[in-house]
Design an enzyme around this catalytic site. Structure first.
Site, PDB file in Angstrom:
ATOM      1  N   ASN A   1       0.868  -1.179   0.000  1.00  0.00           N
ATOM      2  CA  ASN A   1       0.000   0.000   0.000  1.00  0.00           C
ATOM      3  C   ASN A   1       0.908   1.233   0.000  1.00  0.00           C
ATOM      4  O   ASN A   1       1.460   1.585   1.030  1.00  0.00           O
ATOM      5  CB  ASN A   1      -0.881  -0.041   1.264  1.00  0.00           C
ATOM      6  CG  ASN A   1      -1.706   1.218   1.428  1.00  0.00           C
ATOM      7  OD1 ASN A   1      -1.835   2.024   0.508  1.00  0.00           O
ATOM      8  ND2 ASN A   1      -2.279   1.390   2.618  1.00  0.00           N
ATOM      9  N   TRP A   2       1.030   1.838  -1.161  1.00  0.00           N
ATOM     10  CA  TRP A   2       1.973   2.965  -1.281  1.00  0.00           C
ATOM     11  C   TRP A   2       1.442   4.245  -0.646  1.00  0.00           C
ATOM     12  O   TRP A   2       2.162   5.205  -0.488  1.00  0.00           O
ATOM     13  CB  TRP A   2       2.297   3.222  -2.752  1.00  0.00           C
ATOM     14  CG  TRP A   2       3.050   2.123  -3.444  1.00  0.00           C
ATOM     15  CD1 TRP A   2       3.366   0.880  -2.954  1.00  0.00           C
ATOM     16  CD2 TRP A   2       3.576   2.153  -4.782  1.00  0.00           C
ATOM     17  NE1 TRP A   2       4.050   0.152  -3.890  1.00  0.00           N
ATOM     18  CE2 TRP A   2       4.194   0.912  -5.023  1.00  0.00           C
ATOM     19  CE3 TRP A   2       3.579   3.107  -5.791  1.00  0.00           C
ATOM     20  CZ2 TRP A   2       4.820   0.605  -6.236  1.00  0.00           C
ATOM     21  CZ3 TRP A   2       4.182   2.812  -7.001  1.00  0.00           C
ATOM     22  CH2 TRP A   2       4.801   1.570  -7.216  1.00  0.00           C
ATOM     23  N   LYS A   3       0.145   4.279  -0.348  1.00  0.00           N
ATOM     24  CA  LYS A   3      -0.490   5.493   0.209  1.00  0.00           C
ATOM     25  C   LYS A   3      -0.198   6.691  -0.698  1.00  0.00           C
ATOM     26  O   LYS A   3      -0.081   6.525  -1.905  1.00  0.00           O
ATOM     27  CB  LYS A   3      -0.019   5.720   1.652  1.00  0.00           C
ATOM     28  CG  LYS A   3      -0.164   4.454   2.509  1.00  0.00           C
ATOM     29  CD  LYS A   3      -0.001   4.687   3.972  1.00  0.00           C
ATOM     30  CE  LYS A   3      -0.148   3.357   4.692  1.00  0.00           C
ATOM     31  NZ  LYS A   3      -0.138   3.490   6.131  1.00  0.00           N
TER      32      LYS A   3
ATOM     33  N   HIS B   1      -9.449   1.212   4.660  1.00  0.00           N
ATOM     34  CA  HIS B   1      -8.202   1.437   5.399  1.00  0.00           C
ATOM     35  C   HIS B   1      -8.475   2.401   6.552  1.00  0.00           C
ATOM     36  O   HIS B   1      -9.279   3.330   6.424  1.00  0.00           O
ATOM     37  CB  HIS B   1      -7.132   2.010   4.458  1.00  0.00           C
ATOM     38  CG  HIS B   1      -5.784   2.023   5.085  1.00  0.00           C
ATOM     39  ND1 HIS B   1      -5.394   2.992   5.982  1.00  0.00           N
ATOM     40  CD2 HIS B   1      -4.740   1.159   4.986  1.00  0.00           C
ATOM     41  CE1 HIS B   1      -4.163   2.730   6.395  1.00  0.00           C
ATOM     42  NE2 HIS B   1      -3.748   1.622   5.813  1.00  0.00           N
TER      43      HIS B   1
ATOM     44  N   GLU C   1      -6.933   4.845   7.649  1.00  0.00           N
ATOM     45  CA  GLU C   1      -6.728   6.266   7.330  1.00  0.00           C
ATOM     46  C   GLU C   1      -7.954   6.830   6.628  1.00  0.00           C
ATOM     47  O   GLU C   1      -8.293   8.006   6.795  1.00  0.00           O
ATOM     48  CB  GLU C   1      -5.451   6.429   6.484  1.00  0.00           C
ATOM     49  CG  GLU C   1      -4.207   6.224   7.352  1.00  0.00           C
ATOM     50  CD  GLU C   1      -3.008   5.660   6.623  1.00  0.00           C
ATOM     51  OE1 GLU C   1      -2.974   5.692   5.376  1.00  0.00           O
ATOM     52  OE2 GLU C   1      -2.084   5.171   7.305  1.00  0.00           O
TER      53      GLU C   1
ATOM     54  N   GLU D   1      -5.222  -4.550  10.548  1.00  0.00           N
ATOM     55  CA  GLU D   1      -4.211  -3.508  10.733  1.00  0.00           C
ATOM     56  C   GLU D   1      -4.506  -2.725  12.012  1.00  0.00           C
ATOM     57  O   GLU D   1      -5.350  -1.816  12.007  1.00  0.00           O
ATOM     58  CB  GLU D   1      -4.217  -2.552   9.537  1.00  0.00           C
ATOM     59  CG  GLU D   1      -3.926  -3.229   8.227  1.00  0.00           C
ATOM     60  CD  GLU D   1      -3.335  -2.253   7.218  1.00  0.00           C
ATOM     61  OE1 GLU D   1      -2.244  -2.546   6.713  1.00  0.00           O
ATOM     62  OE2 GLU D   1      -3.941  -1.198   6.968  1.00  0.00           O
TER      63      GLU D   1
ATOM     64  N   GLY E   1       2.568   2.700  10.570  1.00  0.00           N
ATOM     65  CA  GLY E   1       3.509   3.790  10.354  1.00  0.00           C
ATOM     66  C   GLY E   1       4.204   4.261  11.622  1.00  0.00           C
ATOM     67  O   GLY E   1       4.871   5.293  11.636  1.00  0.00           O
TER      68      GLY E   1
ATOM     69  N   SER F   1       3.569  -1.672  10.320  1.00  0.00           N
ATOM     70  CA  SER F   1       5.028  -1.744  10.520  1.00  0.00           C
ATOM     71  C   SER F   1       5.591  -3.138  10.264  1.00  0.00           C
ATOM     72  O   SER F   1       6.550  -3.558  10.925  1.00  0.00           O
ATOM     73  CB  SER F   1       5.405  -1.243  11.920  1.00  0.00           C
ATOM     74  OG  SER F   1       4.978   0.098  12.079  1.00  0.00           O
TER      75      SER F   1
ATOM     76  N   GLY G   1       2.965  -0.984   4.218  1.00  0.00           N
ATOM     77  CA  GLY G   1       2.989   0.436   3.877  1.00  0.00           C
ATOM     78  C   GLY G   1       4.410   0.882   3.586  1.00  0.00           C
ATOM     79  O   GLY G   1       4.946   0.698   2.494  1.00  0.00           O
ATOM     80  N   GLY G   2       5.057   1.461   4.578  1.00  0.00           N
ATOM     81  CA  GLY G   2       6.394   2.044   4.417  1.00  0.00           C
ATOM     82  C   GLY G   2       7.394   1.140   3.716  1.00  0.00           C
ATOM     83  O   GLY G   2       8.110   1.577   2.802  1.00  0.00           O
TER      84      GLY G   2
HETATM   85  P1  PGA Z   1       2.912   0.568   7.556  1.00  0.00           P
HETATM   86  O1  PGA Z   1       1.426   0.720   6.912  1.00  0.00           O
HETATM   87  O2  PGA Z   1       3.472  -0.725   7.028  1.00  0.00           O
HETATM   88  O3  PGA Z   1       3.664   1.775   7.043  1.00  0.00           O
HETATM   89  O4  PGA Z   1       2.743   0.567   9.026  1.00  0.00           O
HETATM   90  C1  PGA Z   1       0.608  -0.389   6.695  1.00  0.00           C
HETATM   91  C2  PGA Z   1      -0.723   0.088   6.140  1.00  0.00           C
HETATM   92  O5  PGA Z   1      -1.265   1.079   6.622  1.00  0.00           O
HETATM   93  O6  PGA Z   1      -1.263  -0.528   5.178  1.00  0.00           O
END
Ligand code: PGA
Length: 251
Positions: A9-11, A96, A98, A168, A174, A214, A235-236
């Site tokens: 997930n590149w956001k 998600h 967010e 998640e 993050g 993470s 994500g990251g």
């Molecule tokens: P993260 O994000 O790996 O940067 O914690 C995961 C996500 O929100 O899909």
């Protein structure tokens, strides 16, 4: 046997040229990943077309990060499922945290989005997860169960063939703080119980449940070793092709 998947997930990261380079780098190494492990990347909308081209001939599948809750029409700024299909998406992430937290994504809207995505032939990665206050209050199992039920009670066992769940925990996204394998496994096993109740044991056994928050090369192996963790939503660490592939090699 349920499928193992590692999804990135590149956001809201990368410019279009950087994103296409990243997609090419992932595609170039995808053959190292065993056949039984699916790879998905979810770049921002503006990169989907170019990233899709970069993935051609590789096993990496393309996902959006969201879709509109209407099929078409006067919804300024929104992107429909048909638009996603037309640029080569096979998947969309939905729900998600967010989106729930910052953009008012409700369970009701999610039901509409999942319906539209399935009708269009897209697979869905449906995200659930508790926040820190909910975990501290001991409500994590109940929250994850209710988020799962609120959406999936509207769907059938047949629909579940196209739905993946991502657990998640909001406090781990993050933040560098990862759920311990035991904490994640507890929720994954619980979600599987919820699926058995909503549908049947076969659906519970066959649904892929990803962990996200993470997840990185240094902790993926331990997480993926848990019996009910079938991969990750990353994500990251998905923003570096080497880290992403390393995670996919951690089963
Ligand atoms: P993260 O994000 O790996 O940067 O914690 C995961 C996500 O929100 O899909």
């Amino acid at each position: 046997m349920r499928k193992k998947i590692v999804a990135g997930n590149w956001k809201m990261n990368t410019t279009r040229p950087d994103g296409i380079e990243l997609a090419k780098a992932v595609a170039a190494r995808a053959a190292e990943v065993p056949a039984g492990v699916g790879l998905i990347i979810a770049p921002p909308f503006t990169h989907l077309c170019g990233c899709g081209k970069a993935l051609e001939g590789s096993k990496v599948e393309l996902s959006a990060q969201n879709c509109a809750d209407h099929a078409k029409g006067a919804y300024t700024g929104e992107i429909s499922v048909d638009m996603l299909k037309a640029v080569g998406c096979q998947w969309t992430i939905l729900g998600h945290s967010e989106r729930r937290q910052y953009y008012g994504e409700t369970d009701e809207k999610l039901v509409e989005k999942v319906k539209l995505a399935l009708e269009a032939g897209l697979g869905v990665i449906l995200c659930v997860g508790e926040n820190l206050a909910e975990r501290k209050a001991g409500k994590h199992l109940a929250i994850c169960a209710s988020q799962t039920e609120a959406v999936l009670k509207n769907f059938t066992a047949e629909d579940m063939k196209k739905i993946v769940i991502a657990y998640e925990p909001v406090w781990a996204i993050g933040t560098g703080e990862t759920a311990t394998p035991a904490q994640a496994e507890e929720i994954h096993a619980h979600i599987r119980k919820v699926l058995a109740g909503l549908f049947n044991q076969a659906v519970a056994d066959d649904t892929t449940i990803l962990y996200g928050g993470s997840c990185k090369p240094s902790n993926a192996k331990e997480l993926f070793a848990q019996p009910d963790i079938d991969g990750g939503l990353i994500g990251g660490a998905a923003l570096k092709a080497d880290d992403f592939i390393q995670i996919a090699l951690s089963f």
